[in-house]
Design a protein around this motif. Structure first.
Motif, PDB file in Angstrom:
ATOM      1  N   GLY A  57     -13.370 -15.403 -19.270  1.00 53.46           N
ATOM      2  CA  GLY A  57     -14.112 -16.588 -18.860  1.00 53.46           C
ATOM      3  C   GLY A  57     -14.946 -16.357 -17.614  1.00 53.46           C
ATOM      4  O   GLY A  57     -14.802 -15.347 -16.914  1.00 53.46           O
ATOM      5  N   ARG A  58     -15.831 -17.301 -17.326  1.00 48.77           N
ATOM      6  CA  ARG A  58     -16.746 -17.176 -16.195  1.00 48.77           C
ATOM      7  C   ARG A  58     -15.995 -17.093 -14.872  1.00 48.77           C
ATOM      8  O   ARG A  58     -16.435 -16.420 -13.940  1.00 48.77           O
ATOM      9  CB  ARG A  58     -17.715 -18.365 -16.185  1.00 48.77           C
ATOM     10  CG  ARG A  58     -18.815 -18.268 -15.135  1.00 48.77           C
ATOM     11  CD  ARG A  58     -19.787 -19.426 -15.290  1.00 48.77           C
ATOM     12  NE  ARG A  58     -19.117 -20.709 -15.109  1.00 48.77           N
ATOM     13  CZ  ARG A  58     -18.897 -21.264 -13.925  1.00 48.77           C
ATOM     14  NH1 ARG A  58     -19.263 -20.648 -12.819  1.00 48.77           N
ATOM     15  NH2 ARG A  58     -18.303 -22.444 -13.829  1.00 48.77           N
ATOM     16  N   THR A  59     -14.879 -17.795 -14.768  1.00 45.63           N
ATOM     17  CA  THR A  59     -14.105 -17.769 -13.525  1.00 45.63           C
ATOM     18  C   THR A  59     -12.884 -16.868 -13.642  1.00 45.63           C
ATOM     19  O   THR A  59     -11.966 -16.962 -12.831  1.00 45.63           O
ATOM     20  CB  THR A  59     -13.657 -19.197 -13.154  1.00 45.63           C
ATOM     21  OG1 THR A  59     -12.836 -19.724 -14.211  1.00 45.63           O
ATOM     22  CG2 THR A  59     -14.859 -20.107 -12.939  1.00 45.63           C
ATOM     23  N   GLY A  60     -12.869 -16.014 -14.662  1.00 47.60           N
ATOM     24  CA  GLY A  60     -11.716 -15.150 -14.893  1.00 47.60           C
ATOM     25  C   GLY A  60     -11.746 -13.912 -14.015  1.00 47.60           C
ATOM     26  O   GLY A  60     -12.528 -13.788 -13.073  1.00 47.60           O
ATOM     27  N   GLY A  61     -10.879 -12.996 -14.335  1.00 49.95           N
ATOM     28  CA  GLY A  61     -10.757 -11.758 -13.579  1.00 49.95           C
ATOM     29  C   GLY A  61      -9.417 -11.120 -13.854  1.00 49.95           C
ATOM     30  O   GLY A  61      -8.837 -11.316 -14.934  1.00 49.95           O
ATOM     31  N   TYR A  62      -8.900 -10.404 -12.883  1.00 48.00           N
ATOM     32  CA  TYR A  62      -7.619  -9.726 -13.037  1.00 48.00           C
ATOM     33  C   TYR A  62      -6.528 -10.511 -12.331  1.00 48.00           C
ATOM     34  O   TYR A  62      -6.695 -10.983 -11.215  1.00 48.00           O
ATOM     35  CB  TYR A  62      -7.694  -8.312 -12.465  1.00 48.00           C
ATOM     36  CG  TYR A  62      -8.608  -7.406 -13.245  1.00 48.00           C
ATOM     37  CD1 TYR A  62      -8.246  -6.930 -14.508  1.00 48.00           C
ATOM     38  CD2 TYR A  62      -9.839  -7.019 -12.723  1.00 48.00           C
ATOM     39  CE1 TYR A  62      -9.095  -6.103 -15.235  1.00 48.00           C
ATOM     40  CE2 TYR A  62     -10.683  -6.185 -13.445  1.00 48.00           C
ATOM     41  CZ  TYR A  62     -10.300  -5.731 -14.691  1.00 48.00           C
ATOM     42  OH  TYR A  62     -11.141  -4.910 -15.400  1.00 48.00           O
ATOM     43  N   CYS A  63      -5.370 -10.642 -13.021  1.00 45.71           N
ATOM     44  CA  CYS A  63      -4.231 -11.375 -12.486  1.00 45.71           C
ATOM     45  C   CYS A  63      -3.008 -10.469 -12.472  1.00 45.71           C
ATOM     46  O   CYS A  63      -2.871  -9.582 -13.314  1.00 45.71           O
ATOM     47  CB  CYS A  63      -3.919 -12.612 -13.333  1.00 45.71           C
ATOM     48  SG  CYS A  63      -5.268 -13.784 -13.478  1.00 45.71           S
ATOM     49  N   LEU A  64      -2.118 -10.735 -11.540  1.00 41.10           N
ATOM     50  CA  LEU A  64      -0.868  -9.987 -11.439  1.00 41.10           C
ATOM     51  C   LEU A  64       0.293 -10.928 -11.714  1.00 41.10           C
ATOM     52  O   LEU A  64       0.349 -12.032 -11.161  1.00 41.10           O
ATOM     53  CB  LEU A  64      -0.726  -9.382 -10.040  1.00 41.10           C
ATOM     54  CG  LEU A  64       0.554  -8.593  -9.766  1.00 41.10           C
ATOM     55  CD1 LEU A  64       0.529  -7.262 -10.487  1.00 41.10           C
ATOM     56  CD2 LEU A  64       0.731  -8.365  -8.271  1.00 41.10           C
ATOM     57  N   ASP A  65       1.202 -10.490 -12.574  1.00 48.89           N
ATOM     58  CA  ASP A  65       2.398 -11.277 -12.861  1.00 48.89           C
ATOM     59  C   ASP A  65       3.420 -11.005 -11.766  1.00 48.89           C
ATOM     60  O   ASP A  65       4.097  -9.976 -11.762  1.00 48.89           O
ATOM     61  CB  ASP A  65       2.965 -10.888 -14.228  1.00 48.89           C
ATOM     62  CG  ASP A  65       4.131 -11.775 -14.651  1.00 48.89           C
ATOM     63  OD1 ASP A  65       4.602 -12.575 -13.817  1.00 48.89           O
ATOM     64  OD2 ASP A  65       4.574 -11.667 -15.804  1.00 48.89           O
ATOM     65  N   ARG A  66       3.539 -11.925 -10.811  1.00 48.85           N
ATOM     66  CA  ARG A  66       4.407 -11.720  -9.653  1.00 48.85           C
ATOM     67  C   ARG A  66       5.879 -11.638 -10.047  1.00 48.85           C
ATOM     68  O   ARG A  66       6.684 -11.027  -9.349  1.00 48.85           O
ATOM     69  CB  ARG A  66       4.225 -12.840  -8.631  1.00 48.85           C
ATOM     70  CG  ARG A  66       2.845 -12.903  -8.029  1.00 48.85           C
ATOM     71  CD  ARG A  66       2.748 -13.967  -6.948  1.00 48.85           C
ATOM     72  NE  ARG A  66       3.544 -13.619  -5.770  1.00 48.85           N
ATOM     73  CZ  ARG A  66       3.593 -14.366  -4.682  1.00 48.85           C
ATOM     74  NH1 ARG A  66       2.915 -15.501  -4.616  1.00 48.85           N
ATOM     75  NH2 ARG A  66       4.321 -13.996  -3.653  1.00 48.85           N
ATOM     76  N   ALA A  67       6.232 -12.265 -11.175  1.00 54.42           N
ATOM     77  CA  ALA A  67       7.641 -12.274 -11.579  1.00 54.42           C
ATOM     78  C   ALA A  67       8.130 -10.892 -11.991  1.00 54.42           C
ATOM     79  O   ALA A  67       9.326 -10.646 -12.058  1.00 54.42           O
ATOM     80  CB  ALA A  67       7.852 -13.258 -12.729  1.00 54.42           C
ATOM     81  N   HIS A  68       7.190  -9.985 -12.290  1.00 46.45           N
ATOM     82  CA  HIS A  68       7.577  -8.662 -12.765  1.00 46.45           C
ATOM     83  C   HIS A  68       7.081  -7.556 -11.838  1.00 46.45           C
ATOM     84  O   HIS A  68       6.808  -6.442 -12.264  1.00 46.45           O
ATOM     85  CB  HIS A  68       7.043  -8.423 -14.178  1.00 46.45           C
ATOM     86  CG  HIS A  68       7.680  -9.316 -15.197  1.00 46.45           C
ATOM     87  ND1 HIS A  68       7.217 -10.587 -15.472  1.00 46.45           N
ATOM     88  CD2 HIS A  68       8.775  -9.143 -15.990  1.00 46.45           C
ATOM     89  CE1 HIS A  68       7.973 -11.142 -16.400  1.00 46.45           C
ATOM     90  NE2 HIS A  68       8.925 -10.299 -16.720  1.00 46.45           N
ATOM     91  N   THR A  69       6.925  -7.857 -10.559  1.00 45.96           N
ATOM     92  CA  THR A  69       6.511  -6.834  -9.603  1.00 45.96           C
ATOM     93  C   THR A  69       7.462  -6.829  -8.424  1.00 45.96           C
ATOM     94  O   THR A  69       8.149  -7.811  -8.146  1.00 45.96           O
ATOM     95  CB  THR A  69       5.083  -7.087  -9.080  1.00 45.96           C
ATOM     96  OG1 THR A  69       5.036  -8.355  -8.421  1.00 45.96           O
ATOM     97  CG2 THR A  69       4.076  -7.062 -10.206  1.00 45.96           C
ATOM     98  N   LEU A  70       7.496  -5.710  -7.737  1.00 42.09           N
ATOM     99  CA  LEU A  70       8.324  -5.580  -6.552  1.00 42.09           C
ATOM    100  C   LEU A  70       7.562  -6.039  -5.315  1.00 42.09           C
ATOM    101  O   LEU A  70       6.374  -5.763  -5.186  1.00 42.09           O
ATOM    102  CB  LEU A  70       8.733  -4.115  -6.349  1.00 42.09           C
ATOM    103  CG  LEU A  70       9.702  -3.505  -7.363  1.00 42.09           C
ATOM    104  CD1 LEU A  70       9.801  -2.002  -7.119  1.00 42.09           C
ATOM    105  CD2 LEU A  70      11.074  -4.141  -7.245  1.00 42.09           C
TER     106      LEU A  70
END
Length: 229
Positions: A57-70
């Motif tokens: 989408g126009r306002t999209g990009g890259y996201c990080l799933d905080r629940a699965h990161t250290l």
């Protein structure tokens, strides 16, 4: 900023704003590189197991799933190098690929200055290679499927077998795949360096526990692996 520092900073930037996305163009501006470089870096992080996904989408990009990161890990540089040395001992074992992925995740989760110090310390610890190191064994337990293997005996004669993986036994010089062998109709231990081929079938084997008596090994002392220090 070198690439190692930039990869760490990318993860921390995406963690800080999660679950909101950051576009490749925005990240490129922040780190003063091209958007294509950011995309290559994101791809490298994804391949190492960091849970980054693209939001369209126009306002999209890259996201990080905080629940699965250290979160940042408070390893000292010495502790990080000790982990790297320990994980290097897994070369030639069924867990070689996972060891590399785990090390990359640990370094990415360290504080930036500690990670840089650990990289410097590691550069001062050269290792002598072993030309006789055994080849890595493809993961067998993770598939949850019956495997079709080629297996060579001591004389080099190869038989084809369908096996149900149950576990591994590790020795200083060899690793063994413990599996229910449908050819012999019993639990057998296969030296991984004698497995000449391996193919994953579509068949899911029935549940079959690995019992202590199945590991009645006539030499050595069997120790149970745990995740405790």
């Amino acid at each position: 900023m070198n690439r190692t520092d930039r990869l760490y900073a990318l993860v921390e930037e995406l963690r800080a704003v999660s679950p909101r996305p950051r576009s490749a163009r925005w990240l490129a501006g922040k780190f003063e590189v091209s958007a294509r470089t950011v995309e290559r870096d994101i791809g490298a992080l994804q391949q190492s197991g960091v849970p980054i996904y693209a939001e369209p989408g126009r306002t999209g990009g890259y996201c990080l799933d905080r629940a699965h990161t250290l979160p940042p890990v408070n390893l000292t540089p010495g502790e990080a190098v000790a982990m790297a040395l320990a994980l290097r001992r897994l070369d030639g074992t069924p867990f070689r690929a996972e060891a590399g992925s785990a090390l990359r995740k640990l370094v990415a989760a360290m504080r930036q200055d500690d990670a840089a110090a650990a990289q410097d310390l590691a550069a001062r610890v050269p290792l002598l290679g072993d030309e006789g190191a055994p080849p890595p064994m493809p993961p067998a337990l993770d598939t949850g499927r019956v495997l079709r293997i080629g297996y060579a005996d001591k004389e080099g004669a190869v038989t084809r077998r369908d096996v149900e993986p149950l576990g591994y036994v590790g020795k200083p010089d060899h690793w063994y795949l413990v599996a229910w062998c449908r050819l012999r109709e019993e639990v057998r231990a296969f030296r991984t360096d004698r497995i000449t081929s391996i193919a994953v079938t579509a068949e899911v084997p029935p549940p079959r526990p690995l019992r202590r008596e199945d590991l009645d090994i006539p030499y050595g002392v069997v120790e149970q692996l745990t995740l405790a220090g």
